[in-house]
Write an enzyme that holds these catalytic residues in place. Structure first.
Site, PDB file in Angstrom:
ATOM      1  CG  HIS A 126       7.935  -1.992 -16.104  1.00 52.67           C
ATOM      2  ND1 HIS A 126       8.387  -0.932 -16.877  1.00 52.67           N
ATOM      3  CD2 HIS A 126       7.906  -1.521 -14.828  1.00 52.67           C
ATOM      4  CE1 HIS A 126       8.609   0.101 -16.118  1.00 52.67           C
ATOM      5  NE2 HIS A 126       8.314  -0.219 -14.860  1.00 52.67           N
ATOM      6  CG  HIS A 175       4.294   3.244 -13.031  1.00 54.59           C
ATOM      7  ND1 HIS A 175       5.050   3.563 -14.131  1.00 54.59           N
ATOM      8  CD2 HIS A 175       5.073   2.464 -12.242  1.00 54.59           C
ATOM      9  CE1 HIS A 175       6.250   3.012 -14.008  1.00 54.59           C
ATOM     10  NE2 HIS A 175       6.285   2.348 -12.876  1.00 54.59           N
ATOM     11  CB  CYS A 234       9.945   3.037 -14.733  1.00 55.75           C
ATOM     12  SG  CYS A 234      11.015   1.668 -14.219  1.00 55.75           S
TER      13      CYS A 234
END
Length: 438
Positions: free
Chosen positions: A347, A312, A181
């Site tokens: 995401h 994030h 990620c």
């Protein structure tokens, strides 16, 4: 970024020639809230949500199955040189975003083909969408029934190599960065170093991933999939929504961009990386604070100069509390506005921090702060101004983009506004015209 800092980066210590300054001049976007930079910008400003029922794989048996899927994407519109059936879904996203970024930058492709370049694309899953189908075929029908075309699409290296093939770039290094990620920021940092050092004259950098059953199931079993919406920093947040897409950024030297009259979205000031290996899935507050401090130091930026943090911000209980705690450790009790574009995009895994970086640059260039949507009540343990639900106008000079990944892989990127009028070190375009990428 101060004028003194800009001068130091341009001329170096004691008048010695320093590393090249690096700017962003083109973006390509494949996302659940829009295709292309114009749609993406509108989606960010208006707080659009990409959440919808998942259709790219079978969700039977799951109690909820909302995700941020890319819709309306016709790869043939952008992929013109390669055979589409030879490209997996994530690679189609990657190549399309690169083509968009090229067009947005105004770069001359013939000129690029004569220059040394870099392509770096980050990913979490590579072509796991194809792997899902191959594994299913092997289990139900036997290995001999696996599709050989799909097998050839699987190698993750295709995400970057296919860009070189589509654009006809033969003098490039093409790498795929698999740091989950945080991979988009890793890939941008790699490109920044290559262009700043002179090793490459340009770079196409970013990240790409396609939704797959494997990753959705993994997060679902961890109990971190939200039923219907992603609510970062909200007291009632229930987790992530898996997403997909690609973001590709064009990096080039400042002098080259000035010489060809390019539109400069933002300047890349620096970045920080670390891998704490603390836990497979749990973030570590001290480590996240360290990587932010490292990025600030590398960029020559003081904490008080940062105007906005693109967090994030996954919307899980643990991530948001840990990240906000680290931000307050570095920036004190009055940190900059801290937003999460994952509230809109979901995401998107390896594409997440690349799309976040594009969002940061667009925010700088268009002087606004994108919102954190779906926000109702702030969690007291996540005490930041997350700009709930509505974008606000803001004069942004320096923006920080966070990327935190499983295994403790962390990457933080710093971008700044390029202001020609305030730049004490101007390059004479006539001196570099012959070397410009135009």
């Amino acid at each position: 970024m101060s004028a003194q800092h800009a001068a130091q980066r341009a001329i170096g210590p004691a008048g010695e020639e320093a590393r090249h300054r690096v700017v962003l001049t083109g973006f390509g976007v494949v996302s659940s809230i829009g295709l292309g930079v114009t749609e993406f910008l509108r989606g960010l400003r208006e707080g659009h949500s990409g959440a919808k029922p998942i259709t790219v794989f079978d969700t039977e048996g799951f109690s909820h199955s909302t995700g941020c899927e890319v819709t309306g994407f016709d790869p043939a519109q952008w992929v013109t040189e390669l055979e589409l059936d030879q490209l997996g879904r994530a690679t189609q996203f990657s190549v399309a975003a690169a083509r968009m970024a090229l067009e947005d930058s105004g770069l001359d492709l013939g000129r690029l083909r004569q220059r040394r370049g870099l392509i770096s694309i980050g990913t979490t899953d590579g072509e796991s969408y194809d792997l899902d189908h191959l594994v299913e075929a092997e289990i139900t029908e036997g290995a001999e029934r696996m599709d050989p075309v799909a097998v050839r699409r699987v190698p993750a290296g295709r995400l970057s190599v296919a860009i070189a093939q589509e654009l006809g770039l033969s003098d490039v290094e093409a790498v795929t960065v698999p740091t989950a990620c945080a991979a988009g920021n890793y890939a941008i940092g790699y490109g920044f170093d290559a262009v700043a050092s002179g090793e490459a004259e340009f770079a196409f950098c970013g990240g790409a991933d396609a939704m797959c059953r494997k990753t959705f199931t993994g997060f679902y079993r961890l109990g971190t999939i939200a039923p219907d919406r992603c609510q970062p920093f909200d007291v009632d947040r229930k987790g992530i929504l898996t997403g997909e897409g690609a973001g590709v950024l064009v990096l080039e030297r400042l002098d080259s961009a000035l010489a060809r009259g390019a539109h400069i979205y933002a300047e890349v000031l620096g970045y920080g990386l670390n891998c704490d290996a603390y836990h497979q899935v749990a973030p570590n507050r001290a480590s996240v604070a360290r990587v932010m401090e490292r990025a600030l130091e590398n960029s020559g930026v003081k904490p008080e100069q940062v105007d906005l943090i693109s967090a994030h911000g996954t919307g899980t209980k643990a991530n948001d509390v840990t990240e906000v705690g680290a931000i307050r450790q570095v920036f004190g009790d009055t940190p900059p506005r801290t937003v999460s574009v994952k509230s809109m995009l979901g995401h998107s895994m390896g594409a997440a921090s690349a799309l976040g970086a594009i969002g940061c640059a667009l925010a700088i260039d268009n002087r606004f702060v994108p919102p954190t949507i779906n926000h109702v009540t702030s969690d007291p343990e996540c005490h930041v101004d997350c700009v709930p639900n509505q974008a606000v106008e803001a004069d942004l000079r320096v923006v920080q983009n966070n990327g935190l990944a499983f295994g403790g892989n962390n990457a933080v990127l710093l971008l700044g506004r390029y202001d020609a009028a305030a730049d004490p070190v101007q390059t004479d375009p006539a001196q570099v015209k012959e070397d410009a990428l135009c």
